[in-house]
Motif scaffolding. Structure first.
Motif, PDB file in Angstrom:
ATOM      1  N   PRO A 249       0.801  -1.232   0.000  1.00  0.00           N
ATOM      2  CA  PRO A 249       0.000   0.000   0.000  1.00  0.00           C
ATOM      3  C   PRO A 249       0.832   1.280   0.000  1.00  0.00           C
ATOM      4  N   LEU A 250       1.873   1.329   0.820  1.00  0.00           N
ATOM      5  CA  LEU A 250       2.620   2.585   0.908  1.00  0.00           C
ATOM      6  C   LEU A 250       3.482   2.796  -0.339  1.00  0.00           C
ATOM      7  N   LEU A 251       4.135   1.737  -0.772  1.00  0.00           N
ATOM      8  CA  LEU A 251       4.938   1.843  -1.996  1.00  0.00           C
ATOM      9  C   LEU A 251       4.048   2.275  -3.169  1.00  0.00           C
ATOM     10  N   SER A 252       2.874   1.670  -3.257  1.00  0.00           N
ATOM     11  CA  SER A 252       1.952   2.037  -4.346  1.00  0.00           C
ATOM     12  C   SER A 252       1.572   3.504  -4.245  1.00  0.00           C
ATOM     13  N   TRP A 254       3.328   5.931  -2.935  1.00  0.00           N
ATOM     14  CA  TRP A 254       4.478   6.761  -3.352  1.00  0.00           C
ATOM     15  C   TRP A 254       4.596   6.778  -4.882  1.00  0.00           C
TER      16      TRP A 254
END
Lengths: 329, 346
Positions: A249-252, A254
């Motif tokens: 979720p966080l990488l996506s 970013w």
């Protein structure tokens, strides 16, 4: 190992085809064999043995299947006088080994049968796996055993799409109840994307301790699955991306933020702007090609112009709150 | 070791046969932990810690005196790193002392940090080997070295009393309770480790603590705060030589091993990305959050003076995680150097 054979013209009805203890092939194409039998008859005899007063097929399932389809009722056979199932099965193994390559599922079946017939794991690893071009380790042994336990639809998909070991191994980690949803998703995609879907589904499922079918049952995914707007390949691709977003979720967030900033700036096509892989550092790389001084200066002017806009700062902005991202996902 | 089957392994063929037998078992790594192999170290005992490409090192040296570990932590790199699964203890100590004499003389202008706990737990087999006492006897009189024993156990019975100025550090790997309970099989609970640490302070030792791997799981902030608070409740900050922090990381091949050996674990399913060193690491903001938080807890409960360092992290994570951008490993080495103790002694 005994090798007492008695040749015989066998009436196929004498075979107990319900007894599959020696069978290793489930899926095969029979067109070429059918043509061969039609043209020159069956040359290679079946290998059968006697069990409880009936003939059990040891080797020749494909041949019998084709003969029955062609209405042939008798076939040449060798009767193997071997009361020990393991030794008889080793006849199938070595007979086939000499003449052809085994498919992934056949290898799995061979290993599973040998274990069921009493061969110990260490001997299978040492004496059998190398002949099957499988590394002789417990990891591979256990994974091939799990392939042999797959249900019909999964085996059909593996066989029909010629799925390689890494994908088949992942598929074997799902329960039979999940297969109905998963297999149609996989079939339209290439192998890398199939692997992405399977890995992400498994890992989300393990992290959240929910079954994969529950993940695929989410309203957003169901809407894609049941939509008539997209062909199967696009549905699979959309679901692959949705799963990736849920898995990372966080990488996506970013990645999406960075791409959105580029779009807002109307980033010129001839200049590439790339963050380091997975944003492992703060560095961003800008690159472009040019043919002459004029083109070089034009690119620089464009870069200067873009960088003077206030929204250029968004290139460096990153979502910070992980919990918010999680909740959204 | 009464009742334990013993064998003299004669020749490489026999060794290979044993290896094949272990590899054919359902769990070769677990099986290897049941075999203790006493061997002669033919190569060098002392090597620089390999660290990882792109990271700021700390100038540490490792003594390969024992390989593999009887504990069975989910995340243990040794499951993947070492080719031979059995517990190896090298017995040619005379060669070790000779090699160390030469090594320390060669580096006499530096103060070296050196330890045995890299490829195995320093004390987990100490009740069989008693090696800790020999090592401490050797190192306690050395002027240009700080020797570290690193453990997750409470096996401190063989540690002799030392002077506070002796350059010996006994270190414990600590973790949040959930991780210690669920992912560190065979290791005693954190409270027991801290009790052992307290007893070791009374014997005169300085201590190190390694929060490595830091792991994200539901409730990690609360649980790490609890363990850090407990640490400083039990151990005086003045006894602590250093604390290291390192976020969970592992080569991709280890992930498959973990999945096969510990199917119930969830720790490998967070947001891991492939780092520049080819290892899977938490996505940078997530590991920064871990490091910043735990570093903050150490400062909150133990004060600002505790030397903190990061294991296997690059410049940006040092800067953003600890607020310090050391100029290379010498800078880290100097910060962690026990020169001050030697000055005390003089």
């Amino acid at each position: 190992m005994r090798s007492i054979f008695e040749p015989k013209q066998l009436a196929l009805r004498e075979l107990d085809l319900e007894d599959t203890r020696f069978r290793i092939s489930e899926f095969f194409s029979s067109d070429r064999l059918a043509l061969s039998i039609k043209k020159i008859d069956l040359i290679h005899p079946l290998l059968v043995t006697r069990r409880a007063g009936r003939f059990v097929l040891v080797s020749g399932w494909k041949r019998v299947s084709v003969c029955l389809k062609l209405g042939i009722s008798r076939a040449p056979a060798l009767i193997l006088d071997e009361p020990d199932d393991l030794k008889a099965f080793l006849f199938v193994f070595y007979e086939n080994l000499a003449g052809r390559e085994f498919s992934l599922l056949e290898k799995a079946e061979i290993i599973s049968r040998l274990l069921a017939l009493g061969m110990v794991r260490s001997r299978i690893m040492k004496d059998i796996l190398p002949h099957l071009q499988i590394p002789p380790t417990a990891f591979y042994l256990e994974n091939f055993l799990s392939l042999s336990k797959l249900g019909f639809s999964a085996k059909k998909a593996i066989s029909g799409k010629n799925l390689p070991f890494p994908i088949a191994r992942l598929l074997a980690e799902f329960q039979a109840e999940d297969m109905e949803e998963i297999i149609p998703l996989l079939l339209p995609l290439g192998q890398n994307k199939q692997k992405d879907i399977l890995e992400d589904l498994l890992e989300i499922s393990r992290r959240k301790t929910i079954p994969p079918r529950q993940i695929l049952g989410a309203p957003g995914i169901q809407a894609v699955l049941h939509s008539s707007k997209w062909p199967p390949v696009q549905k699979s691709e959309r679901i692959r991306l949705a799963l990736r977003k849920e898995r990372f979720p966080l990488l996506s967030a970013w990645e999406e933020g960075f791409q959105a900033a580029l779009r807002e700036l109307g980033w010129p096509k001839g200049i590439s702007l790339e963050p380091t892989p997975y944003f492992e550092s703060d560095d961003i790389e800008a690159s472009f090609r040019f043919k002459d001084e004029k083109e070089f200066r034009a690119r620089l002017r464009k870069l200067l112009e873009i960088s003077s806009r206030p929204e250029f700062q968004k290139i460096f902005a990153r979502p910070r709150r992980t919990s918010k991202v999680r909740k959204k996902s | 070791m009464d009742g334990v089957p013993q064998e003299i392994v004669r020749g490489p063929r026999r060794k290979l046969a044993i290896l094949e037998t272990i590899r054919s078992s359902e769990d070769p790594i677990g099986e290897g932990k049941r075999i203790l192999y006493l061997a002669v170290q033919r190569g060098r005992f002392v090597k620089p810690c390999p660290c990882t490409p792109g990271a700021i090192g700390c100038g540490y040296f490792i003594i390969n005196l024992n390989l593999q570990c009887p504990l069975d932590c989910t995340y243990c790199i040794l499951q993947h790193y070492l080719a031979e699964p059995w517990l190896t203890v090298f017995v040619n100590l005379e060669d070790l002392w000779r090699e160390l004499d030469v090594f320390l003389e060669k580096h006499r202008r530096r103060v070296l940090r050196i330890g045995t706990g890299e490829l195995g737990d320093s004390l987990a087999l100490d009740h069989f080997t008693g090696l800790s006492e020999d090592l401490i006897s050797y190192f306690r009189e050395k002027a240009n070295v700080c020797f570290e024993l690193k453990t997750k156990t409470a096996a401190i019975v063989n540690l002799p009393a030392v002077r506070r100025t002796d350059p010996i550090v006994v270190s414990w790997s600590l973790n949040a309770r959930t991780i210690a309970d669920e992912e560190e099989r065979g290791a005693p609970p954190v409270t027991e480790r801290l009790e052992a640490a307290r007893a070791v302070v009374k014997k005169g030792y300085r201590l190190g603590f390694h929060f490595d791997p830091l792991v994200r799981f539901p409730g990690w902030e609360r649980e790490y705060d609890q363990v850090v608070r407990k640490l400083f409740h039990v151990i005086p900050a003045s006894s602590i030589a250093w604390i290291s922090l390192g976020a969970l990381r592992f080569p991709p091949a280890l992930k498959k091993i973990i999945q096969a050996r510990f199917p119930a674990t969830k720790i490998i399913y967070e947001e891991f990305i492939l780092g520049r060193d080819g290892k899977l690491r938490y996505f940078r903001p997530l590991r920064l959050e871990l490091i910043r938080s735990v570093a903050g807890m150490v400062k909150k409960w133990g004060g600002e003076e505790i030397p903190l360092y990061l294991c296997m992290e690059g410049e940006e994570v040092w800067r953003d995680g600890l607020g310090w951008n050391p100029e290379g490993k010498r800078a880290v080495e100097t910060t962690l150097s026990p020169r001050a103790w030697h000055q005390d002694k003089s």
